[in-house]
Design a protein around this motif. Structure first.
Motif, PDB file in Angstrom:
ATOM      1  N   GLN A  87       0.947  -1.138   0.003  1.00  0.00           N
ATOM      2  CA  GLN A  87       0.148   0.057   0.000  1.00  0.00           C
ATOM      3  C   GLN A  87       0.857   1.253  -0.009  1.00  0.00           C
ATOM      4  N   SER A  88       2.049   1.366  -0.500  1.00  0.00           N
ATOM      5  CA  SER A  88       3.099   2.291  -0.503  1.00  0.00           C
ATOM      6  C   SER A  88       3.574   2.596  -1.890  1.00  0.00           C
ATOM      7  N   ASP A  89       3.844   3.741  -2.337  1.00  0.00           N
ATOM      8  CA  ASP A  89       4.769   4.146  -3.393  1.00  0.00           C
ATOM      9  C   ASP A  89       6.046   4.543  -3.299  1.00  0.00           C
ATOM     10  N   LYS A  90       6.281   4.609  -1.886  1.00  0.00           N
ATOM     11  CA  LYS A  90       7.547   5.230  -1.427  1.00  0.00           C
ATOM     12  C   LYS A  90       8.581   4.223  -1.555  1.00  0.00           C
ATOM     13  N   LEU A  91       9.591   4.174  -2.350  1.00  0.00           N
ATOM     14  CA  LEU A  91      10.765   3.317  -2.424  1.00  0.00           C
ATOM     15  C   LEU A  91      11.750   3.542  -1.245  1.00  0.00           C
ATOM     16  N   GLU A  92      11.988   2.527  -0.480  1.00  0.00           N
ATOM     17  CA  GLU A  92      12.872   2.304   0.656  1.00  0.00           C
ATOM     18  C   GLU A  92      13.623   1.190   0.880  1.00  0.00           C
ATOM     19  N   ALA A  93      14.869   1.011   1.586  1.00  0.00           N
ATOM     20  CA  ALA A  93      15.524  -0.090   1.742  1.00  0.00           C
ATOM     21  C   ALA A  93      15.406  -0.626   2.995  1.00  0.00           C
ATOM     22  N   LEU A  94      15.263  -2.147   3.274  1.00  0.00           N
ATOM     23  CA  LEU A  94      15.360  -3.001   4.396  1.00  0.00           C
ATOM     24  C   LEU A  94      16.609  -3.932   4.292  1.00  0.00           C
ATOM     25  N   PRO A  95      16.923  -4.134   5.701  1.00  0.00           N
ATOM     26  CA  PRO A  95      18.215  -5.098   5.536  1.00  0.00           C
ATOM     27  C   PRO A  95      17.474  -6.416   5.182  1.00  0.00           C
ATOM     28  N   ILE A  96      18.203  -7.530   4.280  1.00  0.00           N
ATOM     29  CA  ILE A  96      17.787  -8.606   4.022  1.00  0.00           C
ATOM     30  C   ILE A  96      17.434  -9.368   5.172  1.00  0.00           C
ATOM     31  N   SER A  97      17.915  -9.035   6.201  1.00  0.00           N
ATOM     32  CA  SER A  97      17.535 -10.064   7.655  1.00  0.00           C
ATOM     33  C   SER A  97      15.874  -9.926   8.123  1.00  0.00           C
ATOM     34  N   LEU A  98      15.633  -8.711   7.489  1.00  0.00           N
ATOM     35  CA  LEU A  98      14.172  -8.351   8.084  1.00  0.00           C
ATOM     36  C   LEU A  98      13.004  -9.056   7.179  1.00  0.00           C
TER      37      LEU A  98
END
Length: 107
Positions: A87-98
């Motif tokens: 439900q978001s169009d904001k590009l973001e980064a997450l660590p792959i461990s999540l």
């Protein structure tokens, strides 16, 4: 001077994770919310360096550990998955461990 996580061996990363778990538990017990959050974020990063980014695929949707919702991965850069939360169009980064593979529900 302490090594970067990217320079640590798997054994050193396990030791770091154990140390961070201990520190975060103490901070939580003492009610130090900000300190607890910092140790948890560091633990997540150390865990990411223990994973192989090639085990994750761009164009896939993953659930986010300890959160509701999913994350669609557009691409990877090192240990970070770049994409969009549900439900978001904001590009973001997450660590792959999540990231966790979404398992089909058994009905």
């Amino acid at each position: 001077m302490k090594k970067k996580y990217s320079e640590m061996t798997e054994h050193e990363l396990w030791e770091e994770i154990a140390y961070l778990n201990e520190k975060s538990k103490k901070a939580e017990q003492l009610g130090m919310v900000s300190e607890f959050a910092v140790y948890e974020q560091k633990r997540v990063m150390a865990e990411a360096y223990m994973l192989n980014p090639d085990d994750f695929m761009a164009g896939q949707r993953y659930s986010i550990k300890q959160e509701a919702g999913t994350f669609f991965v557009k691409y990877y850069n090192g240990i970070f998955a770049w994409g969009f939360r549900e439900q978001s169009d904001k590009l973001e980064a997450l660590p792959i461990s999540l990231l966790e593979t979404i398992r089909p529900s058994s009905i």
